[in-house]
Structure formats: structure tokens, C-alpha cells
Design a protein around this motif. Sequence first.
Motif, short mmCIF file in Angstrom:
data_model
loop_
_atom_site.label_atom_id
_atom_site.label_comp_id
_atom_site.label_asym_id
_atom_site.label_seq_id
_atom_site.Cartn_x
_atom_site.Cartn_y
_atom_site.Cartn_z
N UNK A 85 -2.21 -5.75 7.49
CA UNK A 85 -1.72 -4.62 8.11
C UNK A 85 -2.14 -3.29 7.66
N UNK A 86 -2.64 -2.39 8.10
CA UNK A 86 -3.13 -1.20 7.78
C UNK A 86 -2.35 0.20 8.62
N UNK A 87 -2.02 1.32 7.47
CA UNK A 87 -1.68 2.41 8.22
C UNK A 87 -2.99 3.43 8.29
N UNK A 139 4.00 6.06 9.85
CA UNK A 139 3.16 5.01 9.82
C UNK A 139 3.08 4.03 8.35
N UNK A 140 3.53 4.65 7.24
CA UNK A 140 3.72 3.95 6.13
C UNK A 140 4.99 2.85 6.23
N UNK A 141 5.96 3.45 6.44
CA UNK A 141 7.21 2.55 6.50
C UNK A 141 7.06 1.42 7.73
N UNK A 142 6.47 1.91 8.92
CA UNK A 142 6.03 1.13 9.85
C UNK A 142 5.18 -0.13 9.53
N UNK A 143 4.31 0.30 8.58
CA UNK A 143 3.33 -0.73 8.09
C UNK A 143 4.04 -1.82 7.12
N UNK A 151 5.32 -11.57 7.07
CA UNK A 151 4.63 -12.39 5.77
C UNK A 151 3.09 -11.85 5.39
N UNK A 152 2.80 -10.75 5.54
CA UNK A 152 1.48 -10.22 5.68
C UNK A 152 1.34 -9.24 4.40
N UNK A 153 0.08 -8.40 4.39
CA UNK A 153 -0.28 -7.78 3.28
C UNK A 153 -0.43 -6.40 3.89
N UNK A 154 0.26 -5.52 3.57
CA UNK A 154 0.07 -3.99 3.85
C UNK A 154 -1.09 -3.46 2.78
N UNK A 155 -2.21 -3.39 3.31
CA UNK A 155 -3.31 -2.80 2.53
C UNK A 155 -3.33 -1.73 1.89
N UNK A 156 -2.52 -0.53 2.66
CA UNK A 156 -2.18 0.68 2.10
C UNK A 156 -3.39 1.53 1.38
N UNK A 157 -4.12 1.84 2.16
CA UNK A 157 -5.54 2.57 1.83
C UNK A 157 -5.08 3.73 1.19
N UNK A 158 -3.91 4.48 1.34
CA UNK A 158 -3.63 5.86 0.88
C UNK A 158 -3.16 5.60 -0.57
N UNK A 159 -2.92 4.64 -0.99
CA UNK A 159 -2.54 4.30 -2.51
C UNK A 159 -3.61 3.67 -3.15
N UNK A 160 -4.26 2.85 -2.60
CA UNK A 160 -5.36 2.14 -3.35
C UNK A 160 -6.64 2.53 -3.10
N UNK A 161 -7.02 3.36 -2.59
CA UNK A 161 -8.29 3.97 -2.10
C UNK A 161 -9.02 4.34 -3.68
N UNK A 162 -8.42 5.01 -4.32
CA UNK A 162 -9.09 5.62 -5.51
C UNK A 162 -9.13 4.47 -6.61
N UNK A 163 -8.38 3.24 -6.50
CA UNK A 163 -8.71 2.42 -7.45
C UNK A 163 -9.70 1.02 -7.01
#
Length: 357
Positions: A85-87, A139-143, A151-163
Motif C-alpha cells: 500500500x502506498x500514499x 492519504x496517510x491515514x487511509x493508507x 495485513x499488508x505493508x504501507x511503504x510510506x515513501x514520505x517517511x522512508x525516502x531519505x533513508x
Amino acid sequence: MDFVDRHAPATRRWVAEAVHKVEADANRSCDTHLHVFPLPSEWEVNLYLKDESVHPTGSLKHRLARSLFLYGLANGWIGPTTTIVEASSGSTAVSEAYFARLLGLPFIAVMPAATSPEKIHLIEFYGGKCHLVADPGAIYEESRRLAAETGGHFMDQFTYAERATDWRGNNNIAESIFDQMLLEPHPEPTWIVVGAGTGGTSATIGRYIRYRRYATRLAVADVEGSAFYPGWVSGDPEVTAPGSRIEGIGRPRVEPSFLPTVIDRMISVPDARSIAAMHWVREVTGRDVGGSTGTNVAACVELIKEMRESGARGSVVTLICDSGDRYRGTYGNPAWLAGQGLDIEPHLADLRAFLPS
């Protein structure tokens, strides 16, 4: 003596094969081209456009999606039945849908309802599902909700992009730029200019510049309705804004991946000028580019004007983020521009006057 196993050997074998498939995709894709933008030679200032639109999914976000998948696989977050899942405002979702299909995983993109139909079509072409929300800030909370529900994984590009990207090198975009500039008249750029969507690209380039001890300065071009510019100027990471009309850059909040301390200058670009610059790039170079590329180039023009006024020589590098064919119904549509109250003609005239006829 007690013990508990969490990962079956079959799952580990699947992860190893998944990493192999993602790395094979990178191996098949040669580096992106660095185009020379035609400026008068007597200016002794050179402008280069690194063409990220030639990636398999057509945008700069292909690099990010690949890094996020590798990060999720290496962290044990993604397995053989994980729903991804991605926002996203569009392009990252297109690229993640591609990699999800590569690994045989379901993919759901949570996006603002205003996302261009062209991007929605591409996500669905790669087998993804689009979940549209009226409020871009939702979009964040909905993701998170959808990831929990499936039972999936929220990729959360806005948190993890820099790392997720190795900023020290390892063929990241910064290392690629400096390698490609080696034989140019001014091999160490005076400025590198990028936009900010997640903030991951500016974080990677800004860190790499410092790590390699270059004198290059990093400028981030921001758009109307974005929280990045006011947040950077004020130093307040809690600033919020309405959101951007230029897809792919600008955010209604200062994202966790946005690293303000590596940015030397921010430039606020009006939306009408971003779209005018998008059209102007096509006029001058024949390359069909999107709105975020227009934002980048508009900022480059201002920096080049400043360099010329001070008598400085050097080079400026920016990115072609994606192609203009994704925005035929919006930035390329006069009726849409009129409906948004955007008059690009004065900006087009000014940009045309920047270059001698």
C-alpha cells in the motif's frame, strides 16, 4: 531450552529471489542521459537536464520505488503474500505498481482524487488498484488503514525516502550526476536544482555533496500550496498548506523525509511559471516534459540570471522528472488552465526573452 522461529526457509528463499529480481531490473536499465540545454556559448554558463523520464516506468520515482522495495525486503517487511500500500500523488505509485507486479504482489495506491487520469491508467496497467480520496491530507491515514485491513505493508515513501537510498553513492542519482559531468567544461556544478515531493532526492544529493566535499550548492524549487518553502524559511516543521497543483512535488505538510539542513537555497515558483517553463522546454529542446520539470527549469533560469549578473561562470544541473504526456488533460489543456485561473502567457514571454532569438 525454548526457541521460536519467525521466518520459514521458504520465505527467506522468496525474499532472496525478490531482491535478485529487483536488482536485475536495475542492471537492465542503463544510466539516464544528461542533456545539454542550449545556452549561448559566450555566457560561459551551462545548463544540463538529467532525463529521469527514460526509466522503465517513465519517471524519477522509479529509483525511489526500487530503493523502497529493497528496503522493505531487507527489513523483513515484505513477504510472498504481502499487499503493498502506498500514499502517492501518482508517479511513485506507478513505479511501485511495476515492482509489485514484478514480484507477484497485490498493490493499492492511495491518491488524491485530482490525480491525472493518465497516471491512474498507468497504475492499473501494471496491475495496481487506485483508492482515491477527496482530501490530499487524508492519504496517510487511509493508507495505514488499508494496510492494517489487508495485513499488508504501507511503504510510506514520505517517511522512508531519505533513508532507503544509500546517499554515499552506490550508483545513486547524485553519484551519477557527478560522474556524467566529469568531461564537461565546468565539471563541478555551481548549482544542482531539484524539486521536493518526499524530500528524498534533495536529501540524497545534499548529503552526497557534503560527503564528497564538493563546493556545489543545492537549490530546491517549491510550488504554490506547498508547506516545504514556508517551513524551510521559518524553521517550523509543523507548517501546513493546501497542497500543490503541480503533481509530484509540493506537499500539504513538511514530510519526514525532507531534510532542510542540507539545502542551501529554496526558490518559490508560481504554478503559472512552472507550467509555462514546461511548454518552453519543449519549444527550445523538443523534449516533452512534465510540470515538475518546468518548476525545476524556472528556478534554474533565475540562478543563471544571477550568475550572469555577477560575472560567474559554471554549470547548473537539474532533472527531467517525467514526460508531459502524463498531463495532456491538465497542464497541456488550455481549458483546464483557464478553469484554474492560470495565465501562462506572460511567463512564456519572459522565458522566451531570456534566450536571444
